[in-house]
Design an enzyme around this catalytic site. Structure first.
Site, PDB file in Angstrom:
ATOM      1  N   SER A 195       0.683   8.878  -5.940  1.00 43.27           N
ATOM      2  CA  SER A 195       0.782  10.264  -5.480  1.00 43.27           C
ATOM      3  C   SER A 195       1.753  11.073  -6.326  1.00 43.27           C
ATOM      4  O   SER A 195       1.514  12.255  -6.597  1.00 43.27           O
ATOM      5  CB  SER A 195       1.221  10.320  -4.016  1.00 43.27           C
ATOM      6  OG  SER A 195       0.209   9.829  -3.188  1.00 43.27           O
ATOM      7  N   ALA A 235       2.221   1.534  -3.524  1.00 46.64           N
ATOM      8  CA  ALA A 235       1.169   1.978  -4.450  1.00 46.64           C
ATOM      9  C   ALA A 235       0.861   3.459  -4.265  1.00 46.64           C
ATOM     10  O   ALA A 235       0.759   4.215  -5.236  1.00 46.64           O
ATOM     11  CB  ALA A 235      -0.095   1.137  -4.244  1.00 46.64           C
ATOM     12  N   GLU A 236       0.731   3.903  -3.016  1.00 50.27           N
ATOM     13  CA  GLU A 236       0.411   5.306  -2.776  1.00 50.27           C
ATOM     14  C   GLU A 236       1.560   6.217  -3.183  1.00 50.27           C
ATOM     15  O   GLU A 236       1.346   7.313  -3.687  1.00 50.27           O
ATOM     16  CB  GLU A 236       0.025   5.557  -1.315  1.00 50.27           C
ATOM     17  CG  GLU A 236      -0.402   6.992  -1.100  1.00 50.27           C
ATOM     18  CD  GLU A 236      -1.416   7.178   0.018  1.00 50.27           C
ATOM     19  OE1 GLU A 236      -1.828   8.338   0.214  1.00 50.27           O
ATOM     20  OE2 GLU A 236      -1.803   6.201   0.671  1.00 50.27           O
ATOM     21  N   SER A 237       2.783   5.768  -3.003  1.00 50.67           N
ATOM     22  CA  SER A 237       3.936   6.567  -3.417  1.00 50.67           C
ATOM     23  C   SER A 237       3.942   6.774  -4.924  1.00 50.67           C
ATOM     24  O   SER A 237       4.170   7.892  -5.410  1.00 50.67           O
ATOM     25  CB  SER A 237       5.235   5.888  -2.973  1.00 50.67           C
ATOM     26  OG  SER A 237       5.307   5.813  -1.561  1.00 50.67           O
ATOM     27  N   CYS A 239       0.826  -1.215   0.000  1.00 49.73           N
ATOM     28  CA  CYS A 239       0.000   0.000   0.000  1.00 49.73           C
ATOM     29  C   CYS A 239       0.858   1.263   0.000  1.00 49.73           C
ATOM     30  O   CYS A 239       0.553   2.221  -0.715  1.00 49.73           O
ATOM     31  CB  CYS A 239      -0.958  -0.003   1.186  1.00 49.73           C
ATOM     32  SG  CYS A 239      -2.315  -1.185   1.017  1.00 49.73           S
TER      33      CYS A 239
END
Length: 117
Positions: free
Chosen positions: A43, A38-40, A35
């Site tokens: 974003s 994925a968010e890195s 997660c």
């Protein structure tokens, strides 16, 4: 986390992350690490989409963990699914070194004007 960015455009961000150091007690890639990865990636794509005078703020992420990875590197590809004036959404596919899908995530970021400092 050891994340390395390989390519980055508003439409697509590619990176990789080592499994070692990002595992749960059973030696498999931690779902939380997937997660974060994925968010890195998503974003960064959203920030590039937003442009230099705006910011991207994550408002929702979900992830499905398909299989475990216990060694090597995982690769993530974040592809823009929607790029509007106020929201950007990315689908992120994480695969192992054999190109098997480890995780599928979706990230939505709210886009706002950069606050004055």
């Amino acid at each position: 986390m050891g994340i390395e960015y390989l390519t980055a455009t508003p439409e697509r961000v590619v990176g990789r992350m080592p499994v070692a150091g990002n595992t749960q007690p059973y030696g498999r890639l931690h779902g939380g690490a997937s997660c974060v990865f994925a968010e890195s990636l998503g974003s960064l794509g959203a920030a590039l989409h937003a442009g230099p005078d705006r910011i991207a703020l994550g408002v929702e992420i979900n992830a499905t963990h398909h299989r475990g990875a216990s060694e090597g590197w995982v690769t993530g590809v974040a592809t823009r699914a929607h790029g509007g004036a106020t929201l950007a959404t990315y689908e992120i596919v994480i695969t192992d070194e054999r190109d098997r899908r480890v995780c599928t995530a979706r990230l939505t970021c709210m886009l706002r004007d950069k606050p004055a400092i």
